[in-house]
Scaffold this motif. Structure first.
Motif, mmCIF file in Angstrom:
data_model
loop_
_atom_site.group_PDB
_atom_site.id
_atom_site.type_symbol
_atom_site.label_atom_id
_atom_site.label_comp_id
_atom_site.label_asym_id
_atom_site.label_seq_id
_atom_site.Cartn_x
_atom_site.Cartn_y
_atom_site.Cartn_z
ATOM 1 N N TYR A 143 0.879 -1.184 0.000
ATOM 2 C CA TYR A 143 0.000 0.000 0.000
ATOM 3 C C TYR A 143 0.909 1.224 0.000
ATOM 4 N N LYS A 144 0.642 2.169 -0.915
ATOM 5 C CA LYS A 144 1.446 3.384 -0.947
ATOM 6 C C LYS A 144 0.540 4.598 -1.115
ATOM 7 N N TYR A 145 0.777 5.582 -0.274
ATOM 8 C CA TYR A 145 0.059 6.863 -0.310
ATOM 9 C C TYR A 145 1.101 7.913 -0.659
ATOM 10 N N TYR A 146 0.971 8.528 -1.841
ATOM 11 C CA TYR A 146 2.081 9.323 -2.357
ATOM 12 C C TYR A 146 1.585 10.418 -3.302
ATOM 13 N N ILE A 147 2.508 11.321 -3.650
ATOM 14 C CA ILE A 147 2.225 12.361 -4.632
ATOM 15 C C ILE A 147 2.403 11.752 -6.026
ATOM 16 N N GLU A 148 1.338 11.725 -6.780
ATOM 17 C CA GLU A 148 1.390 11.064 -8.084
ATOM 18 C C GLU A 148 2.231 11.858 -9.086
ATOM 19 N N ASN A 149 2.155 13.178 -9.023
ATOM 20 C CA ASN A 149 2.877 14.001 -9.991
ATOM 21 C C ASN A 149 3.720 15.056 -9.267
ATOM 22 N N PRO A 150 4.974 14.730 -8.942
ATOM 23 C CA PRO A 150 5.840 15.680 -8.217
ATOM 24 C C PRO A 150 6.039 17.004 -8.964
ATOM 25 N N LYS A 151 6.024 16.956 -10.291
ATOM 26 C CA LYS A 151 6.235 18.184 -11.055
ATOM 27 C C LYS A 151 5.104 19.178 -10.823
ATOM 28 N N ASP A 152 3.869 18.660 -10.768
ATOM 29 C CA ASP A 152 2.715 19.537 -10.491
ATOM 30 C C ASP A 152 2.817 20.145 -9.101
ATOM 31 N N LEU A 153 3.275 19.345 -8.132
ATOM 32 C CA LEU A 153 3.439 19.854 -6.767
ATOM 33 C C LEU A 153 4.488 20.951 -6.731
ATOM 34 N N LEU A 154 5.590 20.740 -7.421
ATOM 35 C CA LEU A 154 6.662 21.732 -7.433
ATOM 36 C C LEU A 154 6.176 23.048 -8.033
ATOM 37 N N THR A 155 5.397 22.953 -9.105
ATOM 38 C CA THR A 155 4.830 24.171 -9.719
ATOM 39 C C THR A 155 3.891 24.869 -8.736
ATOM 40 N N HIS A 156 3.091 24.075 -8.021
ATOM 41 C CA HIS A 156 2.170 24.625 -7.022
ATOM 42 C C HIS A 156 2.943 25.367 -5.926
ATOM 43 N N ILE A 157 4.023 24.793 -5.455
ATOM 44 C CA ILE A 157 4.835 25.410 -4.396
ATOM 45 C C ILE A 157 5.484 26.693 -4.914
ATOM 46 N N GLN A 158 5.958 26.611 -6.137
ATOM 47 C CA GLN A 158 6.614 27.779 -6.741
ATOM 48 C C GLN A 158 5.658 28.972 -6.790
ATOM 49 N N ASN A 159 4.419 28.749 -7.168
ATOM 50 C CA ASN A 159 3.427 29.823 -7.248
ATOM 51 C C ASN A 159 3.132 30.420 -5.871
ATOM 52 N N ILE A 160 3.086 29.570 -4.835
ATOM 53 C CA ILE A 160 2.829 30.066 -3.475
ATOM 54 C C ILE A 160 3.996 30.905 -2.982
#
Length: 585
Positions: free
Chosen positions: A133-150
């Motif tokens: 069982y794994k609970y994870y970020i499916e798309n790290p690139k999208d997360l990085l873009t989200h963080i960059q905008n914040i």
């Protein structure tokens, strides 16, 4: 079939757990050590037999705090690099928190059919079957873009932005084969189910009008076939028809039928009462349980808990086409008397032996559920870490523990301050002294253990490696310098202190300490009528030759005026000082 190994990463306080398992697993540990989290983690890869749901999404607080701290520290150290878009994506992906639970199976004969697609590796040409069982970020690139905008909008502090910098909606879960990443099909998981009995059982049948337990309502609901539900609906309709006949209530609504107004029926159709069939769960939740001729809610809390556990465990249907049925029980001893604990432990043992398709996981604070002949079933949980005695101890060490009479295993491992002594005389003497110190509090546990301190210290150190708990050892002088050296080498650990007596027994040690002889001579002459004790040696010899009741009476009298200023022997005094202050003298 059984789960033979379990790996857990970053689930709540469980940072990195890797343990071997038997068909019965007993988790022991202090409060907040992680036992309940372990029970919950075990169920994540499997289906819930109670409601059939496979929704395994977690929440923010289910992700390990240390993993989140590393992630936020990375962001804080690389704010400008992130804003400029120059962060290495692979490096960023490695620091993103995730939760993982991997279960390895040991199939028995034909059971291999259920896991044949889940080959994880080959070990000495023997296949290893695992799912993850794994609970994870499916798309790290999208997360990085989200963080960059914040961060472009807010660079002063990230302390109040943490949930936005790691948004839970970016996470997903998957149940897969670890080596290939291939998802496990629903129909394969359907052969592996679990039932969980949580510790919060106090409301069971506590309501005088209702069943009082969601688990039991679901249990009854799931036991009903489609045919049974049709019968209930027909019975409800029959009940409603009889109600209308008895009450003649329709006449109240259909006033136009008997009205003196000739055309009243032209304006109003017949008003009918139709059954409003409640949901099946609503019907079942209004059942009221009884015990004999009395309602169950009038029974004691402990007995309600006992009945609840027996009913729920007895309801398990372990069909021949089920690969594995997992049962987790949290604190089965809650509110139970000793005799009922024993009965429940016996039933659990019988339940496990009745089917090779059942695996039971128990968390407990009671030694009643620890089988001394099967200590390999025990897993110790401490500060978010866990290890099984099966993998950490050799057979000889397990046999050694099994032969120890009346050793309170949990008390020894998890007391904040514990002292081991060699005999009952030392135990009651130290206990009596501590009890006589009425002007101060203490949390020191004293346990009598005949021999084998080094093995016990090794086990204790394994459990308390990073804790603030302390262990004191008081051993007898036995004219064996090598044994003394082997024990006292443990003094290199800051949370262990070993001392050795100078005399062969406790009595002459007490007599020879400070000014004790004069006080003891007066005490024994007055309260025991002893004569010919004019020297420390003669008093010591007479005391050593006396019956055990003499030492017991002496210990009970500690604190009276004649013994109020008795000094502790140095080897005992030093250990107690260490346990209370952490300082070694």
């Amino acid at each position: 079939m059984k789960i033979s190994k379990l790996k857990i990463q970053n689930y709540r306080n469980l940072t990195d757990v890797n343990i071997e398992l038997n068909r019965v697993v007993v988790f022991i540990g202090d409060n907040n050590s992680g036992k309940s989290n372990l029970l919950r983690a075990i169920t994540l890869p499997f289906m819930n037999d109670e409601v059939g749901s496979i929704n395994k999404n977690l929440g923010w607080n289910d992700i390990n705090n240390l993993a989140k701290e590393r992630y936020f520290a990375f962001i804080k150290e690389n704010i400008q690099t992130i804003i400029n878009g120059n962060v290495n994506l692979d490096e960023f992906e490695d620091i993103i928190p995730f939760v993982m639970v991997e279960a390895t199976f040991e199939p028995d004969g034909a059971d291999e059919f259920y896991v044949h697609r889940w080959i994880n590796s080959l070990d000495d040409e023997k296949p290893v079957y695992s799912i993850c069982y794994k609970y994870y970020i499916e798309n790290p690139k999208d997360l990085l873009t989200h963080i960059q905008n914040i961060l472009k909008q807010e660079t002063d502090s990230i302390e109040n932005l943490k949930m936005n910098l790691l948004p839970i909606e970016f996470f997903k879960y998957v149940i897969m084969i670890p080596t290939t990443g291939e998802q496990i099909a629903y129909n394969e998981l359907a052969n592996f189910k679990y039932n969980s009995l949580a510790a919060e059982r106090d409301d069971f049948s506590n309501n005088s009008n209702r069943l009082g337990s969601k688990s039991l309502v679901n249990l009854l609901h799931n036991k009903l076939s489609d045919e049974d539900k049709v019968k209930i609906e027909k019975s409800y309709g029959k009940f409603f028809d009889e109600l209308k006949e008895i009450s003649n209530i329709e006449g109240v609504f259909n006033w136009q039928e008997n009205s003196e107004l000739e055309n009243a029926k032209d304006f109003f159709d017949e008003i009918s009462l139709l059954p409003n069939m409640p949901s099946m769960s609503s019907l079942l939740n209004n059942v009221k349980l009884g015990y004999g001729d009395e309602y169950l809610n009038t029974q004691g809390l402990g007995y309600r808990n006992l009945i609840y556990l027996f009913v729920m465990m007895n309801s398990l249907e372990i069909s021949s086409d089920m690969a594995l049925n997992i049962l987790t029980i949290e604190e089965p001893e809650a509110h139970l008397s000793t005799s009922n604990e024993l009965m429940l432990a016996s039933y659990l043992n019988s339940l496990v032996n009745s089917s090779s398709q059942l695996q039971v996981f128990i968390s407990t604070h009671s030694t009643m559920f620890l089988n001394k002949l099967k200590l390999e079933n025990v897993c110790i949980v401490s500060q978010g870490k866990a290890f099984s005695l099966k993998s950490e101890l050799k057979d000889k060490q397990l046999d050694y523990l099994a032969k120890k009479p009346n050793l309170d295993f949990i008390k020894f491992l998890f007391s904040r301050r514990c002292v081991l002594v060699e005999g009952p005389s030392e135990e009651i003497f130290i206990r009596s002294y501590l009890n006589s110190q009425t002007n101060s509090l203490h949390d020191i546990e004293v346990i009598s253990l005949h021999k084998g301190f080094t093995k016990m210290i090794d086990i204790w150190l394994k459990v308390n490696e990073d804790s603030t708990n302390r262990l004191g050892i008081i051993r007898d002088f036995d004219n064996q310098p090598n044994a003394q050296e082997q024990h006292e080498k443990y003094n290199k650990y800051k949370n262990v202190y070993v001392t050795t007596t100078e005399q062969y027994t406790l009595e002459p040690e007490i007599v020879s300490t400070g000014d004790n002889y004069k006080k003891l001579k007066a005490y024994f002459e007055k309260f025991h009528g002893w004569t010919n004790i004019d020297t420390p040696k003669s008093l010591s010899e007479k005391w050593q030759g006396a019956k055990a009741e003499t030492m017991l009476k002496f210990c009970k009298d500690i604190g009276i005026e004649e013994l109020s200023e008795i000094e502790l022997p140095q080897h005992i005094s030093r250990v107690l000082h260490f346990l209370q202050s952490g300082e070694k003298q």
